[in-house]
Design a protein around this motif. Structure first.
Motif, PDB file in Angstrom:
ATOM      1  N   CYS A 100       0.852  -1.193   0.000  1.00 33.37           N
ATOM      2  CA  CYS A 100       0.000   0.000   0.000  1.00 33.37           C
ATOM      3  C   CYS A 100       0.882   1.236   0.000  1.00 33.37           C
ATOM      4  O   CYS A 100       1.768   1.380   0.853  1.00 33.37           O
ATOM      5  N   ILE A 101       0.663   2.116  -0.973  1.00 29.60           N
ATOM      6  CA  ILE A 101       1.409   3.376  -1.055  1.00 29.60           C
ATOM      7  C   ILE A 101       0.500   4.491  -0.568  1.00 29.60           C
ATOM      8  O   ILE A 101      -0.537   4.782  -1.182  1.00 29.60           O
ATOM      9  N   VAL A 102       0.866   5.145   0.535  1.00 23.88           N
ATOM     10  CA  VAL A 102       0.083   6.258   1.076  1.00 23.88           C
ATOM     11  C   VAL A 102       0.860   7.539   0.789  1.00 23.88           C
ATOM     12  O   VAL A 102       1.926   7.777   1.354  1.00 23.88           O
ATOM     13  N   GLY A 103       0.322   8.347  -0.113  1.00 20.14           N
ATOM     14  CA  GLY A 103       1.023   9.543  -0.562  1.00 20.14           C
ATOM     15  C   GLY A 103       1.582   9.291  -1.941  1.00 20.14           C
ATOM     16  O   GLY A 103       2.680   8.740  -2.083  1.00 20.14           O
ATOM     17  N   PHE A 104       0.811   9.661  -2.964  1.00 18.58           N
ATOM     18  CA  PHE A 104       1.200   9.320  -4.333  1.00 18.58           C
ATOM     19  C   PHE A 104       1.706  10.561  -5.067  1.00 18.58           C
ATOM     20  O   PHE A 104       1.279  10.871  -6.177  1.00 18.58           O
ATOM     21  N   GLY A 105       2.630  11.263  -4.390  1.00 16.74           N
ATOM     22  CA  GLY A 105       3.350  12.330  -5.058  1.00 16.74           C
ATOM     23  C   GLY A 105       4.502  11.743  -5.851  1.00 16.74           C
ATOM     24  O   GLY A 105       4.501  10.557  -6.204  1.00 16.74           O
ATOM     25  N   ALA A 106       5.521  12.557  -6.117  1.00 15.37           N
ATOM     26  CA  ALA A 106       6.616  12.105  -6.972  1.00 15.37           C
ATOM     27  C   ALA A 106       7.368  10.920  -6.373  1.00 15.37           C
ATOM     28  O   ALA A 106       7.636   9.921  -7.055  1.00 15.37           O
ATOM     29  N   ILE A 107       7.725  11.012  -5.078  1.00 19.59           N
ATOM     30  CA  ILE A 107       8.465   9.922  -4.432  1.00 19.59           C
ATOM     31  C   ILE A 107       7.617   8.658  -4.363  1.00 19.59           C
ATOM     32  O   ILE A 107       8.059   7.555  -4.720  1.00 19.59           O
ATOM     33  N   GLY A 108       6.387   8.791  -3.897  1.00 18.66           N
ATOM     34  CA  GLY A 108       5.517   7.633  -3.784  1.00 18.66           C
ATOM     35  C   GLY A 108       5.260   6.966  -5.116  1.00 18.66           C
ATOM     36  O   GLY A 108       5.290   5.735  -5.239  1.00 18.66           O
ATOM     37  N   TYR A 150       8.563   5.094  -6.548  1.00 19.61           N
ATOM     38  CA  TYR A 150       8.893   3.815  -5.923  1.00 19.61           C
ATOM     39  C   TYR A 150       7.740   2.814  -6.022  1.00 19.61           C
ATOM     40  O   TYR A 150       7.975   1.594  -5.965  1.00 19.61           O
ATOM     41  N   ALA A 151       6.521   3.299  -6.199  1.00 12.46           N
ATOM     42  CA  ALA A 151       5.418   2.382  -6.507  1.00 12.46           C
ATOM     43  C   ALA A 151       5.670   1.700  -7.846  1.00 12.46           C
ATOM     44  O   ALA A 151       5.507   0.475  -7.985  1.00 12.46           O
ATOM     45  N   PHE A 152       6.081   2.492  -8.829  1.00 14.50           N
ATOM     46  CA  PHE A 152       6.374   1.917 -10.138  1.00 14.50           C
ATOM     47  C   PHE A 152       7.560   0.955 -10.054  1.00 14.50           C
ATOM     48  O   PHE A 152       7.551  -0.114 -10.676  1.00 14.50           O
ATOM     49  N   ALA A 153       8.573   1.316  -9.285  1.00  9.11           N
ATOM     50  CA  ALA A 153       9.740   0.431  -9.136  1.00  9.11           C
ATOM     51  C   ALA A 153       9.326  -0.907  -8.537  1.00  9.11           C
ATOM     52  O   ALA A 153       9.744  -1.977  -9.014  1.00  9.11           O
ATOM     53  N   LEU A 154       8.492  -0.876  -7.506  1.00 14.43           N
ATOM     54  CA  LEU A 154       8.044  -2.126  -6.894  1.00 14.43           C
ATOM     55  C   LEU A 154       7.204  -2.942  -7.870  1.00 14.43           C
ATOM     56  O   LEU A 154       7.340  -4.172  -7.941  1.00 14.43           O
TER      57      LEU A 154
END
Length: 348
Positions: free
Chosen positions: A10-18, A21-25
């Motif tokens: 679960c990614i909480v906070g889907f700004g640039a950093i989120g 690294y969501a895409f990386a995972l």
């Protein structure tokens, strides 16, 4: 985690950093991503996200496994990892309060496998309130910190994430506070190693730190000096490097942070090397004197958004008070930023 097993993240906070690294995972091929989005929910749900990354490649219209608007919606299943990529602003809402639905599920439906909360956020002591909340929950959990050294931005109304240049992520787990019995070293090690493995499978430049607190103090050196002075002067990095008086102020602030860090951390060769006084001049000399970079704290002020004052400066000062370290310049910076912060949170 077996080679064929996928984990829920679960990614909480889907700004640039989120988002990065969501895409990386996702790219690892071993993670199902639930993205909690607010401002860019419609764009992500309808179109997806374009990725333009020197590290993770180019991809058009990527969509996570699942997109939800609220944490309540996300809290319908067990997660191996909860990636916290939102700004830490306890004056507005604390981390445990923001994550309350996920914590409630962990408490009511404990699993054999832990949930690791991964803090990809700025600041010192940002894990304290979360660890205190988790200590009251029966379900197994781990708290991991991440220090992101990456230049990444969301553009096109949240439809595209851009990352150019270096990307480095330092990860490590936090031990439980002194006196707590709610800590399992082997479980924390496995959670950290598995997360690093997922990111490396995607091509990420990730480092497992034996003591993540040292990495946090190293990063806050820049944030507590450059970010705060740029914000108070409303100038970019090159401006604060242009005058000897401002360069001297940067040095003084960093030396205060280093004094607090060394008083707060147990002695070790790593601490003495990474947080040596010599690092101050190294940081200043590394910066481009013509840089037009505006730190995120200043960008938040530009847009009238609350800033990470407590996380970046307040956390250092609380450690300083606990250890009896004098920080006159940081005290003044904190007071000035707190006045501005009050106006941002409670506009007239």
């Amino acid at each position: 985690m077996s080679s064929s097993e996928s984990v829920d993240v679960c990614i909480v906070g889907f700004g640039a950093i989120g988002a990065l690294y969501a895409f990386a995972l996702h790219k690892s091929g071993k993670a199902r991503i639930t993205a909690v989005c607010r401002s860019n929910y419609n764009a992500l749900q309808d179109y997806g996200l374009d990725i333009d990354s020197d590290r993770f490649g180019v991809h058009s219209a990527w969509k996570p496994y699942r997109v939800v608007r609220t944490i309540e919606e996300a809290a319908d299943r067990h997660y191996s990892y909860v990636i916290c990529a939102f700004k830490v602003i306890p004056e507005v809402i604390t981390t445990p309060a923001l994550l309350a639905p996920l914590l409630a599920r962990l408490d009511s439906s404990p699993q054999d496998q832990p949930t690791a909360f991964v803090l990809l956020q700025n600041g010192i002591g940002i894990e304290d309130d979360l660890q205190a909340a988790l200590a009251k929950i029966d379900g197994p959990s781990v708290v991991i910190s991440g220090c992101c050294w990456v230049d990444t931005t969301l553009v096109d109304g949240g439809k595209k994430v851009v990352q150019h240049g270096n990307e480095r992520l330092v990860l490590g787990y936090h031990r439980a506070p002194e006196g707590s019995t709610n800590f399992d070293e082997s479980m924390s090690t496995r959670a950290l190693d598995n997360l690093c493995g997922l990111l490396r499978a995607a091509g990420g430049n990730v480092e497992a730190a034996p003591d993540v607190d040292i990495a946090r103090w190293r990063k806050v050196l820049w944030n507590a000096s450059f970010s705060t002075l740029c914000t108070l002067t409303r100038c970019h990095v090159g401006d604060v490097l242009a005058l000897e008086t401002s360069r001297s102020a940067l040095r003084d602030v960093m030396h205060e942070v280093l004094a607090v860090a060394r008083a707060s951390l147990p002695p070790s060769p790593s601490r003495d090397e990474i947080l040596a006084d010599a690092v101050v001049d190294q940081i200043i000399e590394h910066e481009n004197p013509k840089s037009v970079f505006r730190p995120s704290m200043l960008v938040d002020l530009d847009y009238g958004r609350p800033m990470e004052v407590e996380a970046i400066v307040g956390g250092v000062l609380r450690r300083a008070k606990a250890k009896g370290v004098q920080t006159p310049k940081l005290d003044l910076i904190y007071a000035a930023l707190s006045v501005i912060q009050r106006g941002l949170i409670n506009p007239a």
